[in-house]
Design a protein around this motif. Structure first.
Motif, short mmCIF file in Angstrom:
data_model
loop_
_atom_site.label_atom_id
_atom_site.label_comp_id
_atom_site.label_asym_id
_atom_site.label_seq_id
_atom_site.Cartn_x
_atom_site.Cartn_y
_atom_site.Cartn_z
N SER A 1 0.82 -1.21 0.00
CA SER A 1 0.00 0.00 0.00
C SER A 1 0.86 1.27 0.00
O SER A 1 2.08 1.21 0.18
CB SER A 1 -0.93 -0.02 1.21
N GLN B 1 -1.23 -8.58 2.07
CA GLN B 1 -1.56 -7.15 1.97
C GLN B 1 -0.77 -6.42 3.05
O GLN B 1 -0.88 -6.73 4.24
CB GLN B 1 -3.05 -6.93 2.20
N GLY C 1 -0.45 -2.84 4.76
CA GLY C 1 -1.25 -1.63 4.88
C GLY C 1 -0.44 -0.35 4.77
O GLY C 1 0.78 -0.34 4.97
N THR D 1 -2.19 -10.22 6.51
CA THR D 1 -2.60 -8.82 6.43
C THR D 1 -1.83 -8.03 7.49
O THR D 1 -1.89 -8.36 8.68
CB THR D 1 -4.11 -8.66 6.70
N GLY E 1 -1.53 -4.38 9.16
CA GLY E 1 -2.34 -3.19 9.31
C GLY E 1 -1.59 -1.91 8.98
O GLY E 1 -0.35 -1.85 9.02
N ALA E 2 -2.35 -0.87 8.67
CA ALA E 2 -1.77 0.44 8.35
C ALA E 2 -0.93 0.93 9.53
O ALA E 2 -1.36 0.86 10.69
CB ALA E 2 -2.87 1.44 8.04
#
Length: 204
Positions: free
Chosen positions: A137, A153, A155, A171, A173-174
């Protein structure tokens, strides 16, 4: 070439293609019949034999959907699309169907798999291995010798310290700071990053 998907992600891909003036977008395909055009490009809704002959790129941010489309897709996929503002070492590999967004940086000996997204302003340092269908991202920093498994993914704004191994379909996180290895399917948030749950298997 054909763009598969008429989303916001597709708009950025259109900008990438136009920034380089090397390829022509023939049309966009999307099964949403309410979308007739995107940034002046016609959107078609019926997949024909003629479309299957054209090189294409999948403009869908969801990693699982992107992978599932490739499994039933008959087209040849485009070479990686790279925005002209991105900074790339000459000593890297990027797989077909991947997209490198504006101001991304990829340094020496990095390897990027097929159908990956390296989003705006992301940094991938030396000797990093990013496997297929990964989405990095905006504003992510992946430091040297990191390995990221298929479908993961990362973030926005996350930082991964050197030498970390992140499993598949995880995943991050941001804003997370990853200082320990991450198992497959983990959902990790915070600084330092902690696993809070696990994703379902990617084929469920």
């Amino acid at each position: 070439m054909v763009i598969y998907g008429a989303s916001g992600h597709a708009k950025v891909i259109i900008d990438i293609v136009r920034s380089n003036n090397e390829k022509t977008i023939d049309f966009i395909f999307d099964d949403n019949h309410s979308i007739k055009e995107l940034l002046g490009i016609k959107v078609r809704h019926n997949w024909t034999n003629e479309m299957r002959k054209r090189p294409s790129v999948i403009a869908i941010g969801n990693n699982i959907i992107r992978r599932n489309i490739t499994e039933k897709f008959e087209n040849a996929f485009c070479e990686a699309l790279v925005h002209k503002s991105a900074v790339l070492s000459t000593n890297i590999f990027i797989g077909d169907g991947s997209v490198i967004m504006p101001n991304a940086v990829i340094n020496s000996s990095a390897k990027i798999g097929v159908h990956c997204i390296l989003n705006t302003g992301s940094i991938v340092e030396h000797d990093v291995v990013i496997n297929d269908f990964v989405h990095i991202s905006p504003g992510v920093t992946v430091t040297g010798n990191v390995q990221i498994g298929e479908g993961t993914q990362i973030g926005a704004g996350a930082t991964i310290i050197p030498g970390i191994k992140i499993g598949k379909w995880a995943t991050i996180g941001a804003g997370a700071v990853i200082i320990n290895d991450v198992p497959d399917f983990s959902v990790v948030v915070g600084n330092p990053g902690k696993t809070i749950k696990f994703n379902k298997l990617e084929n469920e």
